[in-house]
Design a protein around this motif. Structure first.
Motif, PDB file in Angstrom:
ATOM      1  N   HIS A 254       0.855  -1.180   0.000  1.00  0.00           N
ATOM      2  CA  HIS A 254       0.000   0.000   0.000  1.00  0.00           C
ATOM      3  C   HIS A 254       0.896   1.237   0.000  1.00  0.00           C
ATOM      4  CE1 HIS A 254      -2.895  -3.041   1.255  1.00  0.00           C
ATOM      5  NE2 HIS A 254      -3.844  -2.200   0.913  1.00  0.00           N
ATOM      6  N   ARG A 255       0.365   2.321  -0.531  1.00  0.00           N
ATOM      7  CA  ARG A 255       1.206   3.501  -0.654  1.00  0.00           C
ATOM      8  C   ARG A 255       0.361   4.767  -0.695  1.00  0.00           C
ATOM      9  NH1 ARG A 255       3.468   3.901  -6.893  1.00  0.00           N
ATOM     10  NH2 ARG A 255       1.524   4.483  -7.932  1.00  0.00           N
ATOM     11  N   VAL A 256       1.038   5.909  -0.622  1.00  0.00           N
ATOM     12  CA  VAL A 256       0.430   7.201  -0.900  1.00  0.00           C
ATOM     13  C   VAL A 256       1.265   7.871  -1.983  1.00  0.00           C
ATOM     14  CG1 VAL A 256      -0.583   7.485   1.382  1.00  0.00           C
ATOM     15  CG2 VAL A 256       1.713   8.351   0.962  1.00  0.00           C
ATOM     16  N   VAL A 257       0.593   8.605  -2.860  1.00  0.00           N
ATOM     17  CA  VAL A 257       1.289   9.305  -3.939  1.00  0.00           C
ATOM     18  C   VAL A 257       1.034  10.807  -3.915  1.00  0.00           C
ATOM     19  CG1 VAL A 257       1.289   7.284  -5.439  1.00  0.00           C
ATOM     20  CG2 VAL A 257      -0.610   8.912  -5.574  1.00  0.00           C
ATOM     21  N   ARG A 258       0.030  11.251  -3.154  1.00  0.00           N
ATOM     22  CA  ARG A 258      -0.248  12.687  -3.090  1.00  0.00           C
ATOM     23  C   ARG A 258       0.912  13.402  -2.414  1.00  0.00           C
ATOM     24  NH1 ARG A 258      -5.098  15.013  -3.223  1.00  0.00           N
ATOM     25  NH2 ARG A 258      -3.854  16.896  -3.366  1.00  0.00           N
ATOM     26  N   ASP A 259       1.567  14.272  -3.166  1.00  0.00           N
ATOM     27  CA  ASP A 259       2.770  14.920  -2.660  1.00  0.00           C
ATOM     28  C   ASP A 259       2.492  15.811  -1.455  1.00  0.00           C
ATOM     29  OD1 ASP A 259       1.357  16.767  -4.189  1.00  0.00           O
ATOM     30  OD2 ASP A 259       2.887  16.894  -5.756  1.00  0.00           O
ATOM     31  N   GLY A 260       1.322  16.466  -1.432  1.00  0.00           N
ATOM     32  CA  GLY A 260       0.987  17.318  -0.299  1.00  0.00           C
ATOM     33  C   GLY A 260       0.897  16.535   0.996  1.00  0.00           C
ATOM     34  N   LEU A 261       0.395  15.302   0.926  1.00  0.00           N
ATOM     35  CA  LEU A 261       0.307  14.466   2.120  1.00  0.00           C
ATOM     36  C   LEU A 261       1.690  13.998   2.555  1.00  0.00           C
ATOM     37  CD1 LEU A 261      -1.321  12.956   4.255  1.00  0.00           C
ATOM     38  CD2 LEU A 261      -1.607  11.084   2.621  1.00  0.00           C
ATOM     39  N   ILE A 262       2.512  13.577   1.599  1.00  0.00           N
ATOM     40  CA  ILE A 262       3.874  13.159   1.939  1.00  0.00           C
ATOM     41  C   ILE A 262       4.617  14.312   2.608  1.00  0.00           C
ATOM     42  CG2 ILE A 262       6.092  12.411   0.981  1.00  0.00           C
ATOM     43  CD1 ILE A 262       4.490  10.980  -1.234  1.00  0.00           C
ATOM     44  N   ASP A 263       4.449  15.508   2.074  1.00  0.00           N
ATOM     45  CA  ASP A 263       5.080  16.687   2.671  1.00  0.00           C
ATOM     46  C   ASP A 263       4.567  16.925   4.083  1.00  0.00           C
ATOM     47  OD1 ASP A 263       6.488  19.397   2.554  1.00  0.00           O
ATOM     48  OD2 ASP A 263       4.401  20.031   2.796  1.00  0.00           O
ATOM     49  N   ALA A 264       3.260  16.819   4.283  1.00  0.00           N
ATOM     50  CA  ALA A 264       2.672  17.081   5.599  1.00  0.00           C
ATOM     51  C   ALA A 264       3.163  16.085   6.639  1.00  0.00           C
ATOM     52  CB  ALA A 264       1.149  17.036   5.505  1.00  0.00           C
TER      53      ALA A 264
ATOM     54  N   PHE B  36      -0.956  20.832   2.432  1.00  0.00           N
ATOM     55  CA  PHE B  36      -1.826  20.162   3.401  1.00  0.00           C
ATOM     56  C   PHE B  36      -1.538  20.746   4.787  1.00  0.00           C
ATOM     57  CE2 PHE B  36      -3.161  15.825   1.519  1.00  0.00           C
ATOM     58  CZ  PHE B  36      -3.181  16.323   0.232  1.00  0.00           C
ATOM     59  N   PRO B  37      -2.479  21.437   5.413  1.00  0.00           N
ATOM     60  CA  PRO B  37      -2.232  21.961   6.766  1.00  0.00           C
ATOM     61  C   PRO B  37      -1.961  20.866   7.792  1.00  0.00           C
ATOM     62  CG  PRO B  37      -4.088  23.072   5.766  1.00  0.00           C
ATOM     63  CD  PRO B  37      -3.743  21.928   4.856  1.00  0.00           C
ATOM     64  N   TRP B  38      -2.724  19.756   7.699  1.00  0.00           N
ATOM     65  CA  TRP B  38      -2.533  18.612   8.594  1.00  0.00           C
ATOM     66  C   TRP B  38      -2.791  19.007  10.049  1.00  0.00           C
ATOM     67  CZ3 TRP B  38      -3.228  14.070   7.079  1.00  0.00           C
ATOM     68  CH2 TRP B  38      -2.654  12.935   7.666  1.00  0.00           C
ATOM     69  N   VAL B  39      -3.913  19.703  10.264  1.00  0.00           N
ATOM     70  CA  VAL B  39      -4.315  20.137  11.602  1.00  0.00           C
ATOM     71  C   VAL B  39      -5.802  19.853  11.776  1.00  0.00           C
ATOM     72  CG1 VAL B  39      -2.565  21.955  11.757  1.00  0.00           C
ATOM     73  CG2 VAL B  39      -4.820  22.491  10.789  1.00  0.00           C
ATOM     74  N   ASN B  40      -6.283  19.948  13.018  1.00  0.00           N
ATOM     75  CA  ASN B  40      -7.713  19.774  13.238  1.00  0.00           C
ATOM     76  C   ASN B  40      -8.421  21.122  13.120  1.00  0.00           C
ATOM     77  OD1 ASN B  40      -7.660  21.172  15.738  1.00  0.00           O
ATOM     78  ND2 ASN B  40      -7.211  19.295  16.863  1.00  0.00           N
ATOM     79  N   VAL B  41      -9.730  21.107  13.269  1.00  0.00           N
ATOM     80  CA  VAL B  41     -10.533  22.301  13.022  1.00  0.00           C
ATOM     81  C   VAL B  41     -10.166  23.455  13.950  1.00  0.00           C
ATOM     82  CG1 VAL B  41     -12.408  21.484  14.532  1.00  0.00           C
ATOM     83  CG2 VAL B  41     -12.900  23.151  12.720  1.00  0.00           C
ATOM     84  N   PHE B  42      -9.749  23.148  15.166  1.00  0.00           N
ATOM     85  CA  PHE B  42      -9.467  24.210  16.127  1.00  0.00           C
ATOM     86  C   PHE B  42      -8.111  24.869  15.899  1.00  0.00           C
ATOM     87  CE2 PHE B  42     -12.262  21.191  18.537  1.00  0.00           C
ATOM     88  CZ  PHE B  42     -13.404  21.966  18.427  1.00  0.00           C
ATOM     89  N   ASP B  43      -7.249  24.218  15.135  1.00  0.00           N
ATOM     90  CA  ASP B  43      -5.927  24.779  14.845  1.00  0.00           C
ATOM     91  C   ASP B  43      -5.829  25.341  13.429  1.00  0.00           C
ATOM     92  OD1 ASP B  43      -4.977  24.056  17.374  1.00  0.00           O
ATOM     93  OD2 ASP B  43      -4.432  22.043  16.694  1.00  0.00           O
TER      94      ASP B  43
END
Length: 555
Positions: free
Chosen positions: A279-289, A363-370
């Motif tokens: 399994h893998r991820v390819v979305r660069d924004g997610l890899i960066d986050a 990708f901010p990679w934060v929850n709604v409050f942050d």
């Protein structure tokens, strides 16, 4: 009307649940669970269209020995995988590439039909169409999830058309035809083709560059499309940066980008690596986050990251993230996540941010409050509200971040447990459904697999209670945001000074994020009801605070 598929034929399963009599007959009258089949179980949906399994694609002449010289990394990966039995020619059509690699590109078969030949259950379930998930169902209607959406979002492009999602099989088709993306340039040749599949350009007609549909927008861009197609994955550098090996980047002409696409939806290769079979991820924004280290939202109780990926770089311009074990909560976050994928405004200078700016793939990679503070630090806003002048964020679909920290996630439940359960085909083999639909669709295999003392009706009742409650809070948040906008209109005409307006605009910006997070997401708040309740009530508080600031200034 065109055939429903240029690459495969569809067999239609229309299971009509007409009443208790039929239900009792099918269940033997005693509630016995029906056996599952090689497609989503018959009782799963009132109506569904299930495609036939494709034929196995024959491989070309063996070429692995020729590939090893230049592609040693790829060959090494495949030699140690379950795909080692296949030659490179199973997926690659080398042509004259081995003779002159610089002048002749190898053609790669990225179709899901290629994978479906060996994995028919996964293929058929992924391409199953749920006819109860309606097409072009606007959110901004009196009975929609967000009746006041257009007023709260004006003049942003999403006000032209913003629909509820339907089956993954249509993710690219619906993007291309939505009124906010290409100005209405691309349309179905026939309205009856709303269920068509196959090559995307056999379904659509191009009305030409000069055509613009009234009340539409041309807001699409290549970054947005990296969530909806993998056809150009080999021509896209990490983060969409310009690179000599990449045909496309963030600034590319988006029409040229989609005209290079054939397949109607994302490929299996979005989540499955064809060389390692991991399994893998390819979305660069997610890899960066996940790898940048400034924040880790998906972590255990000790703060240690649960997003365990091994980043692999190809030719110094592409990256993927491999997993030893599948982590659905990360794999699904490639798309079901809040991200920036468009131009915007710089908060410090007020200047327009173009797609050349790396912040347009983030990708901010934060929850709604942050989220509010994160976007302040990033210095980015998507648009300015037409009435208030407040700079606002356009949220996408933050399902992953919402799930993190929820009761389900803390108890080890992953996205796949509820949306991709294990089923049994007609041969008795267990497989993972790739339909990726609501857990209500196969509630025996999802909710009741853990909550064994519940009935289906009790499970549905509990789900409804959460979603009804959150819908009420959502309506209240929209009402008070609407009141804030109306008060702004009055205050501006009254001549309230800019300093006071700016203070109230900050309230608007915060109230907006705390509200729209839940209209942009899926699940109606079910993924994290406690967080939804707190967020939406905070939104109301910020709206009331802004109203009070303006009303005090008008006394």
């Amino acid at each position: 009307m065109k055939n429903m598929s240029a690459k495969f034929t569809l067999s239609v399963l229309l299971v009509l649940i007409l009443g208790l009599g039929i239900t009792a007959c099918n269940n033997g009258g005693n509630g016995t669970t029906l056996p599952t089949t090689s497609a989503p179980p018959a009782e799963a949906s009132a109506m569904a269209i299930i495609p036939d399994a494709p034929e196995i694609t024959p491989a070309g002449d063996p070429v692995r020995e020729q590939c090893t010289g230049c592609h040693a990394q790829n060959v090494e990966m495949i030699d140690s995988s379950n795909h080692a039995v296949h030659d490179c020619a199973q997926c690659h059509i080398p042509g004259e590439h081995p003779q002159n690699p610089l002048l002749n590109e190898s053609v790669v078969n990225q179709s899901n039909e290629l994978c479906g030949g060996c994995h028919p259950d996964q293929y058929r379930s992924f391409h199953t169409i749920n006819l109860e998930s309606e097409a072009r169902e606007e959110k901004a209607t009196p009975v929609g999830v967000s009746p006041m959406f257009d007023k709260l979002m004006q003049p942003y492009g999403f006000t032209k058309e913003h629909n509820e999602p339907r089956s993954h099989a249509f993710m690219l088709l619906d993007h291309i035809t939505v009124d906010r993306a290409y100005g209405g340039r691309f349309q179905l040749e026939n309205w009856q083709d709303i269920l068509a599949s196959g090559n995307i350009w056999d379904i659509l007609t191009d009305l030409g560059q000069q055509y613009t549909l009234p009340e539409s927008a041309k807001a699409a861009n290549p970054v947005c499309l990296t969530c909806k197609t993998t056809d150009n994955i080999l021509e896209w550098a990490y983060m969409g940066d310009s690179h000599m090996f990449a045909d496309f980047d963030r600034t590319s002409d988006v029409v040229e980008f989609i005209q290079a696409v054939d397949n109607p939806t994302m490929g299996c290769i979005m989540c499955h690596d064809p060389h390692t079979t991991s399994h893998r991820v390819v979305r660069d924004g997610l890899i960066d986050a996940v790898t940048r280290g400034d924040n880790e939202i998906y972590a255990d109780v000790n703060g240690e990251s649960l997003a365990d990926i091994d980043v692999v770089t190809f030719r110094n311009f592409r990256k993927i993230g491999l997993m030893e074990e599948p982590i659905a909560n990360i794999i699904c976050a490639q798309c079901h996540v809040e991200y920036v994928c468009n131009p915007g405004y710089d908060m410090a200078t007020g200047e327009y941010i173009t797609m050349e700016d790396p912040r347009t793939n983030h990708f901010p990679w934060v929850n709604v409050f942050d989220a509010y503070e994160h976007y302040n630090e990033l210095g980015f806003r998507d648009f300015k509200h037409a009435v208030t002048g407040a700079t606002l964020v356009k949220l996408q679909h933050p399902d992953a971040e919402t799930n993190y920290g929820s009761l389900h996630q803390q108890n080890g439940v992953e996205c796949s447990d509820c949306h991709m359960p294990k089923l049994t085909n007609q041969a008795g083999d267990i497989y993972t459904s790739h339909w990726q639909t609501s857990p209500r669709t196969y509630i025996d295999e999802t909710c009741l697999s853990c909550h064994t003392d519940w009935t289906e009706e009790e499970a549905e009742y509990r789900i409804d209670s959460i979603q009804n409650y959150i819908k009420g809070k959502l309506s209240k948040a929209e009402y008070w945001l609407s009141e804030l906008i109306d008060t702004f209109d009055l205050a501006i005409r009254y001549g309230v000074d800019e300093a006071t307006l700016d203070e109230a605009r900050e309230c608007h910006s915060q109230a907006h994020i705390l509200w729209e997070w839940w209209t942009a997401g899926n699940g109606g708040g079910f993924h994290n009801p406690d967080q939804a309740r707190e967020s939406l009530t905070r939104s109301v508080e910020f709206s009331k605070m802004g109203i009070q600031i303006l009303e005090e200034a008008m006394k």
